[in-house]
Design a protein around this motif. Structure first.
Motif, short mmCIF file in Angstrom:
data_model
loop_
_atom_site.label_atom_id
_atom_site.label_comp_id
_atom_site.label_asym_id
_atom_site.label_seq_id
_atom_site.Cartn_x
_atom_site.Cartn_y
_atom_site.Cartn_z
N HIS A 177 1.09 -1.30 0.02
CA HIS A 177 0.02 0.00 -0.03
C HIS A 177 0.91 1.31 0.01
O HIS A 177 0.78 2.17 -0.73
CB HIS A 177 -0.93 0.10 1.20
CG HIS A 177 -1.97 -0.85 0.97
ND1 HIS A 177 -2.95 -0.92 0.02
CD2 HIS A 177 -2.61 -1.67 1.87
CE1 HIS A 177 -3.80 -1.95 0.27
NE2 HIS A 177 -3.69 -2.57 1.56
N SER A 212 2.74 1.79 -3.24
CA SER A 212 1.87 2.13 -4.50
C SER A 212 1.50 3.63 -4.60
O SER A 212 0.99 4.02 -5.46
CB SER A 212 0.69 0.95 -4.30
OG SER A 212 -0.13 1.70 -3.39
N THR A 213 1.67 4.29 -3.41
CA THR A 213 1.32 5.63 -3.17
C THR A 213 2.20 6.58 -3.78
O THR A 213 1.84 7.84 -4.23
CB THR A 213 0.79 5.98 -1.83
OG1 THR A 213 2.01 5.96 -1.14
CG2 THR A 213 -0.18 5.07 -1.39
N LEU A 264 1.76 9.27 -6.90
CA LEU A 264 0.54 9.56 -7.18
C LEU A 264 -0.10 10.76 -6.50
O LEU A 264 0.36 11.23 -5.74
CB LEU A 264 -0.72 8.37 -6.40
CG LEU A 264 -0.46 6.82 -6.88
CD1 LEU A 264 -1.57 6.20 -5.97
CD2 LEU A 264 -0.79 7.00 -8.42
N GLU A 268 -5.71 11.00 -7.04
CA GLU A 268 -5.45 9.48 -7.47
C GLU A 268 -5.24 8.54 -6.16
O GLU A 268 -5.97 7.64 -6.00
CB GLU A 268 -4.18 9.31 -8.22
CG GLU A 268 -4.28 9.94 -9.71
CD GLU A 268 -2.82 10.21 -10.42
OE1 GLU A 268 -2.73 9.85 -11.59
OE2 GLU A 268 -1.75 10.26 -9.77
N THR A 269 -4.78 9.20 -5.19
CA THR A 269 -4.57 8.50 -3.85
C THR A 269 -5.96 8.39 -3.37
O THR A 269 -6.23 7.46 -2.71
CB THR A 269 -3.49 9.30 -2.89
OG1 THR A 269 -2.43 9.50 -3.74
CG2 THR A 269 -3.35 8.61 -1.81
N LYS A 274 -7.71 5.56 -5.09
CA LYS A 274 -7.03 4.29 -4.82
C LYS A 274 -7.62 3.65 -3.52
O LYS A 274 -7.64 2.54 -3.45
CB LYS A 274 -5.62 4.38 -4.80
CG LYS A 274 -4.93 3.07 -4.52
CD LYS A 274 -3.36 3.27 -4.60
CE LYS A 274 -2.57 2.05 -4.38
NZ LYS A 274 -3.11 0.93 -5.14
N PHE A 275 -7.82 4.63 -2.76
CA PHE A 275 -8.21 4.02 -1.12
C PHE A 275 -9.72 4.22 -1.00
O PHE A 275 -10.06 4.13 0.30
CB PHE A 275 -7.18 4.48 -0.06
CG PHE A 275 -5.69 4.00 -0.33
CD1 PHE A 275 -5.37 2.57 -0.09
CD2 PHE A 275 -4.78 4.96 -0.79
CE1 PHE A 275 -4.13 2.28 -0.32
CE2 PHE A 275 -3.53 4.57 -0.95
CZ PHE A 275 -2.99 3.17 -0.72
N CYS A 305 -0.31 10.05 3.76
CA CYS A 305 0.18 10.27 2.57
C CYS A 305 0.55 11.72 2.42
O CYS A 305 -0.33 12.63 2.72
CB CYS A 305 -0.47 9.88 1.40
SG CYS A 305 -0.84 8.27 1.29
N CYS A 312 2.68 12.18 -4.21
CA CYS A 312 2.90 11.75 -2.81
C CYS A 312 4.45 11.51 -2.93
O CYS A 312 4.99 10.51 -3.79
CB CYS A 312 2.11 10.47 -2.93
SG CYS A 312 2.56 9.53 -1.31
N VAL A 326 5.53 8.91 2.93
CA VAL A 326 4.18 8.37 3.67
C VAL A 326 4.49 7.75 4.93
O VAL A 326 5.80 7.28 5.33
CB VAL A 326 3.76 6.84 2.67
CG1 VAL A 326 2.80 6.16 3.33
CG2 VAL A 326 3.37 7.20 1.56
#
Length: 124
Positions: free
Chosen positions: A12, A15-16, A19, A23-24, A27-28, A61, A69, A72
């Motif tokens: 997780h 993958s951020t 972004l 988009e973040t 995504k979540f 983030c 981003c 994190v």
């Protein structure tokens, strides 16, 4: 908590990176989110907190000037999970004692203490 949970959390986090804020957020969207706009001295710093109930952890983030981003943070609910995560990091990454961070292939992470809480900060 087991290593599978840590793999999921690191996925997780990884993958951020890069972004954008929208988009973040997208995504979540299936997880509990907290959208934060911290404003000080006319500076706006957007952040997104994402809660992972199964893994008993939260990521936050942070976004750079291009709205991507670039950092994190990861916080666990318990000190025991923090200790297990440190052991896991020692297995998958090399710790640099001079710079005080773990270096893995896709990221580096350091442990900060903020307001008495341990926070794992990930960078690319």
């Amino acid at each position: 908590m087991n290593n599978d949970n840590f793999v999921v959390l690191i996925d997780h986090v990884s993958s951020t990176f890069r972004l954008s804020f929208p988009e973040t957020k997208n995504k979540f969207s299936t997880f509990p989110l907290c959208l934060i706009y911290y404003i000080e001295n006319n500076e706006n710093e957007p952040m997104i907190e994402v809660r992972f109930d199964k893994e008993k952890a939260t990521i936050t983030c942070f976004f750079d000037d291009q709205n991507k981003c670039d950092m994190v943070s990861l916080c666990f609910d318990t000190v025991e999970d923090e200790d297990l995560f440190i052991k896991y990091l020692n297995e998958i990454a090399e710790y640099n004692y001079r710079k005080k961070y773990w270096q893995a292939s896709q990221f580096w992470v350091r442990l900060d203490v903020t307001d008495g809480c341990n926070v794992f900060i990930f960078y690319v």
